[in-house]
Design a protein around this motif. Structure first.
Motif, PDB file in Angstrom:
ATOM      1  N   ILE A   1      -4.815  -1.648  -7.221  1.00  0.00           N
ATOM      2  CA  ILE A   1      -3.639  -2.512  -7.300  1.00  0.00           C
ATOM      3  C   ILE A   1      -4.023  -3.867  -7.893  1.00  0.00           C
ATOM      4  CG2 ILE A   1      -1.810  -3.648  -5.983  1.00  0.00           C
ATOM      5  CD1 ILE A   1      -2.025  -1.399  -3.932  1.00  0.00           C
TER       6      ILE A   1
ATOM      7  N   TYR B   1      -3.627  -7.060  -7.559  1.00  0.00           N
ATOM      8  CA  TYR B   1      -3.073  -7.991  -6.581  1.00  0.00           C
ATOM      9  C   TYR B   1      -2.907  -9.404  -7.124  1.00  0.00           C
ATOM     10  CZ  TYR B   1      -2.230  -5.336  -2.380  1.00  0.00           C
ATOM     11  OH  TYR B   1      -1.679  -4.491  -1.465  1.00  0.00           O
TER      12      TYR B   1
ATOM     13  N   TYR C   1      -5.078  -4.301   6.384  1.00  0.00           N
ATOM     14  CA  TYR C   1      -6.066  -3.456   5.707  1.00  0.00           C
ATOM     15  C   TYR C   1      -7.321  -3.328   6.567  1.00  0.00           C
ATOM     16  CZ  TYR C   1      -8.110  -7.993   4.284  1.00  0.00           C
ATOM     17  OH  TYR C   1      -8.654  -9.261   4.264  1.00  0.00           O
TER      18      TYR C   1
ATOM     19  N   TRP D   1     -11.900 -11.974  -1.158  1.00  0.00           N
ATOM     20  CA  TRP D   1     -10.860 -11.611  -2.127  1.00  0.00           C
ATOM     21  C   TRP D   1      -9.845 -12.741  -2.299  1.00  0.00           C
ATOM     22  CZ3 TRP D   1      -5.622 -11.474  -1.353  1.00  0.00           C
ATOM     23  CH2 TRP D   1      -5.143 -11.416  -0.046  1.00  0.00           C
TER      24      TRP D   1
ATOM     25  N   ILE E   1       0.014  -5.949   3.043  1.00  0.00           N
ATOM     26  CA  ILE E   1      -0.815  -5.586   1.895  1.00  0.00           C
ATOM     27  C   ILE E   1      -2.070  -4.832   2.325  1.00  0.00           C
ATOM     28  CG2 ILE E   1      -0.016  -7.461   0.412  1.00  0.00           C
ATOM     29  CD1 ILE E   1      -2.552  -9.020   1.150  1.00  0.00           C
TER      30      ILE E   1
ATOM     31  N   CYS F   1      -1.948  -9.103   6.362  1.00  0.00           N
ATOM     32  CA  CYS F   1      -3.145  -8.417   5.854  1.00  0.00           C
ATOM     33  C   CYS F   1      -3.414  -7.210   6.755  1.00  0.00           C
ATOM     34  CB  CYS F   1      -4.331  -9.365   5.853  1.00  0.00           C
ATOM     35  SG  CYS F   1      -4.137 -10.768   4.727  1.00  0.00           S
TER      36      CYS F   1
ATOM     37  N   ASP G   1      -5.185  -2.324  -0.261  1.00  0.00           N
ATOM     38  CA  ASP G   1      -5.396  -1.713  -1.575  1.00  0.00           C
ATOM     39  C   ASP G   1      -5.394  -0.191  -1.454  1.00  0.00           C
ATOM     40  OD1 ASP G   1      -5.831  -1.657  -4.355  1.00  0.00           O
ATOM     41  OD2 ASP G   1      -7.192  -3.360  -4.245  1.00  0.00           O
TER      42      ASP G   1
ATOM     43  N   GLU H   1      -9.439  -4.067   1.585  1.00  0.00           N
ATOM     44  CA  GLU H   1      -8.914  -5.359   1.179  1.00  0.00           C
ATOM     45  C   GLU H   1      -8.575  -5.360  -0.317  1.00  0.00           C
ATOM     46  OE1 GLU H   1     -13.452  -6.113   1.673  1.00  0.00           O
ATOM     47  OE2 GLU H   1     -11.907  -4.818   2.539  1.00  0.00           O
ATOM     48  N   PRO H   2      -7.658  -6.233  -0.750  1.00  0.00           N
ATOM     49  CA  PRO H   2      -7.346  -6.348  -2.175  1.00  0.00           C
ATOM     50  C   PRO H   2      -8.622  -6.540  -3.001  1.00  0.00           C
ATOM     51  CG  PRO H   2      -5.731  -7.575  -0.922  1.00  0.00           C
ATOM     52  CD  PRO H   2      -6.782  -7.109   0.059  1.00  0.00           C
TER      53      PRO H   2
ATOM     54  N   TYR I   1       0.833  -1.209   0.000  1.00  0.00           N
ATOM     55  CA  TYR I   1       0.000   0.000   0.000  1.00  0.00           C
ATOM     56  C   TYR I   1       0.868   1.261   0.000  1.00  0.00           C
ATOM     57  CZ  TYR I   1      -2.669   3.810   2.141  1.00  0.00           C
ATOM     58  OH  TYR I   1      -3.217   5.029   2.426  1.00  0.00           O
TER      59      TYR I   1
END
Length: 268
Positions: A228, A230, A250, A262, A214, A248, A216, A222-223, A189
């Motif tokens: 992005i 991912y 996020y 995701w 990670i 994670c 987004d 979350e991705p 990020y």
């Protein structure tokens, strides 16, 4: 949690500061395990005795992946860490010692040594020299313990005065101090906000990377909730020589469990 990508499997750890926040902290360990995670990370375990946190981990069958060094009180010069703050050497050293004590009990192999904010009145060169000296001291304390020190840069949009400005600077400090003991926390990020070019930068910094996190962008969800790609980023990480965890870190757009869909999309 193991997720298969086009490049192979990756190991995801739940950041309990950011995920399962609908639950009290002590209940997040079981929730993470029930969701399929086998590793967790969180910045600050220090409000609980180390043995208590160890018990929560053991009861849920989880591995503690990463902790941060302690931060100072809210509003203080060291509220985001003491490493970059001239005159805060004693606080910095006490924090590193405490983090290493917790890491020994929790079985943590990575400690994120927080840079902190550069005081507005501090000379930039003096503050950076203070930082390098502090990281060198931290490396001496960690050497031989099985713990690796991780240095994280925070993007200048979210925190323009954060001392460690780029991951490339983090890598240079690690190389100068002791690359076996000190490495880079590659936060996807922050990297996207500050310059992008994620896969090329990951490949260039790979020899120094001690941990990955990670989220987004924009929104830090979350991705799959931002820009992005991912599927490509995680596939490249999986195909590389990096064999550590991916945290994670996020803020779920809605419910934590629903947001974990995701991982299924990435697998497909």
């Amino acid at each position: 949690m193991i997720v298969e990508t086009a490049g192979g499997p990756v190991r995801l750890a739940a950041n309990l500061k950011w995920l399962f926040t609908e639950l009290p902290f002590e209940q997040r360990f079981d929730a993470a395990a029930e969701a399929g995670f086998t590793g967790v990370e969180f910045a600050s375990p220090y409000s609980l005795p180390a043995e208590t946190v160890r018990g929560l981990l053991d009861a849920a069958g989880l591995e503690q992946v990463l902790i941060n060094t302690p931060a100072g009180p809210a509003g203080s010069p060291t509220a985001m860490g003491a490493a970059y703050v001239p005159g805060a050497q004693q606080e910095f050293r006490e924090g590193v010692r405490l983090a290493l004590e917790y890491a020994a009990v929790l079985g943590t192999s990575v400690i994120h040594v927080m840079s902190g904010l550069r005081p507005a009145e501090a000379d930039a060169e003096h503050a950076f020299a203070t930082y390098v000296a502090n990281i060198g001291w931290a490396a001496e304390q960690a050497r031989g313990t099985g713990v690796r020190i991780a240095l994280e840069a925070i993007n200048k949009r979210d925190q323009p005065r954060y001392g460690l400005a780029t991951m490339e600077t983090a890598a240079a400090v690690a190389e100068a101090v002791d690359p076996e003991t000190v490495g880079v926390l590659f936060d996807v990020y922050h990297a996207q906000v500050d310059g992008g070019n994620l896969i090329e930068r990951f490949e260039r910094l790979l020899p120094f990377i001690a941990h990955i996190q990670i989220a987004d962008n924009p929104g830090r969800g979350e991705p799959g909730t931002g820009e992005i790609a991912y599927d490509r980023v995680l596939a490249r990480i999986a195909a590389s020589t990096y064999d550590g965890w991916i945290g994670c870190e996020y803020g779920p757009v809605a419910d934590t469990r629903a947001g974990l869909a995701w991982t299924e999309r990435i697998a497909r």
